[in-house]
Design a protein around this motif. Sequence first.
Motif, mmCIF file in Angstrom:
data_model
loop_
_atom_site.group_PDB
_atom_site.id
_atom_site.type_symbol
_atom_site.label_atom_id
_atom_site.label_comp_id
_atom_site.label_asym_id
_atom_site.label_seq_id
_atom_site.Cartn_x
_atom_site.Cartn_y
_atom_site.Cartn_z
ATOM 1 N N GLU A 166 -4.023 -3.961 -6.174
ATOM 2 C CA GLU A 166 -3.230 -3.058 -4.639
ATOM 3 C C GLU A 166 -4.301 -1.492 -5.322
ATOM 4 O OE1 GLU A 166 -1.434 -3.347 -2.232
ATOM 5 O OE2 GLU A 166 -1.670 -5.938 -2.806
ATOM 6 N N ASP B 257 -7.324 -2.021 -3.850
ATOM 7 C CA ASP B 257 -7.898 -1.761 -2.707
ATOM 8 C C ASP B 257 -7.706 -0.858 -2.510
ATOM 9 O OD1 ASP B 257 -8.696 -4.273 -3.157
ATOM 10 O OD2 ASP B 257 -6.605 -5.282 -2.583
ATOM 11 N N ALA B 258 -6.522 0.059 -2.383
ATOM 12 C CA ALA B 258 -5.884 1.194 -1.907
ATOM 13 C C ALA B 258 -6.971 2.705 -2.107
ATOM 14 C CB ALA B 258 -4.827 2.014 -2.406
ATOM 15 N N VAL C 105 2.213 2.101 -3.570
ATOM 16 C CA VAL C 105 0.758 2.757 -3.786
ATOM 17 C C VAL C 105 0.633 4.336 -3.518
ATOM 18 C CG1 VAL C 105 -1.758 2.942 -4.412
ATOM 19 C CG2 VAL C 105 0.182 0.655 -4.369
ATOM 20 N N VAL C 106 0.500 4.754 -2.324
ATOM 21 C CA VAL C 106 0.470 5.679 -1.897
ATOM 22 C C VAL C 106 1.513 6.844 -1.949
ATOM 23 C CG1 VAL C 106 0.345 7.043 -0.293
ATOM 24 C CG2 VAL C 106 -1.307 5.155 0.388
ATOM 25 N N ALA D 268 -7.704 5.117 0.773
ATOM 26 C CA ALA D 268 -5.860 5.590 0.828
ATOM 27 C C ALA D 268 -5.446 6.575 -0.330
ATOM 28 C CB ALA D 268 -5.704 4.780 1.225
ATOM 29 N N LEU D 269 -6.252 6.737 -1.392
ATOM 30 C CA LEU D 269 -5.391 7.751 -2.565
ATOM 31 C C LEU D 269 -6.731 8.740 -3.138
ATOM 32 C CD1 LEU D 269 -5.010 5.266 -5.344
ATOM 33 C CD2 LEU D 269 -3.894 5.962 -2.593
ATOM 34 N N ARG E 104 1.215 -1.223 -0.179
ATOM 35 C CA ARG E 104 -0.026 -0.036 0.021
ATOM 36 C C ARG E 104 1.118 1.414 0.558
ATOM 37 N NH1 ARG E 104 -5.054 1.099 2.273
ATOM 38 N NH2 ARG E 104 -5.400 -0.748 1.247
#
Length: 321
Positions: A121, A124-125, A46-47, A130-131, A43
């Motif tokens: 991923e 899911d983020a 990805v962030v 999270a985004l 994660r």
Amino acid sequence: MGDGVPIKWLAKAIIQKAVSFTPDPDGWNHRLQKVFGREVLDRGTVVNRADMAARHLEAFELAGLSHGPTGFDRPVTILEVGTGWHPIVPILFFLLGAERIVSVDHVDHSSLDKLTMTVTEVADALAAGALDEFLPNRLESREAELRRLADAMGSMSEAEILAALRIERAVGDAREIRIDGSIDAVVSNHVLEHVPADLLGPILSACFEMCVDGGVMSHTADLIDHGHYVDHRLSQFNYLRFTPRQWKLVGNDIQHENRLRLADYRRIYAEAGVPIDWESTRNADPEHLARIPVAEPFRSMDPMELQVQFAHFMSKRGVPS
């Protein structure tokens, strides 16, 4: 006070140096990455890439390429140089409404497994929120399409997934690759620091030439020793302790680090005929530099410049008058 070189970093340096002399260094590096779990996407990565995408959008806006709740103000094609193992940023630009995303790398890192992992991923983020901070203006229709793809991964080929995401792949030297159609923006994420200094100017020039008139080029560079990511006990600027001759022995071609400083990047851009129309930098804690004995030629440089850990450069392709 100086510090020693942690064993973990030294072991990795020795292994990568040995691998660089094998007949198939990229293949062996791939095998080692798999053994040590470096192919796994988390994660945090990805962030981090979402943060990079947001930075590119900021640079685009400054260059006149606007983006809002309905996406870009016109159909755009974005080229990412040095995509690497996971096409995170191309997928993020798909979510942001890019019409076409071209992914270029000098080595073919692609596989259905890695693409599936990346789509999963990112989806899911997004679901976890999270985004949201970085991609507030992503398109709902594109997000729905990504969720559909994530659910259908087991029944789709790599080519089908890429086509649905409007991503095209190209493998080869960025100085020589020719892309059909116009390119509105060229981006890279922590790639410049891995390019040998003598090749960087020609690559920047070639990428800039790919842009349409009024297009934009946005590159971020990580100016710290990447060994710090292997072992945080290592100073962020550990590699500045080595002279050029020593670095030839310690460094390697598997994950080359050119050790260029901010002034070097500015000079190379100028020599390549590529303007820096906007620049953003961030400095590290001075403690990282104080911990090591700095070698020449870095010892003669301004300590404030040596402490730059991150740089972002934007270049706008001028419209002939």
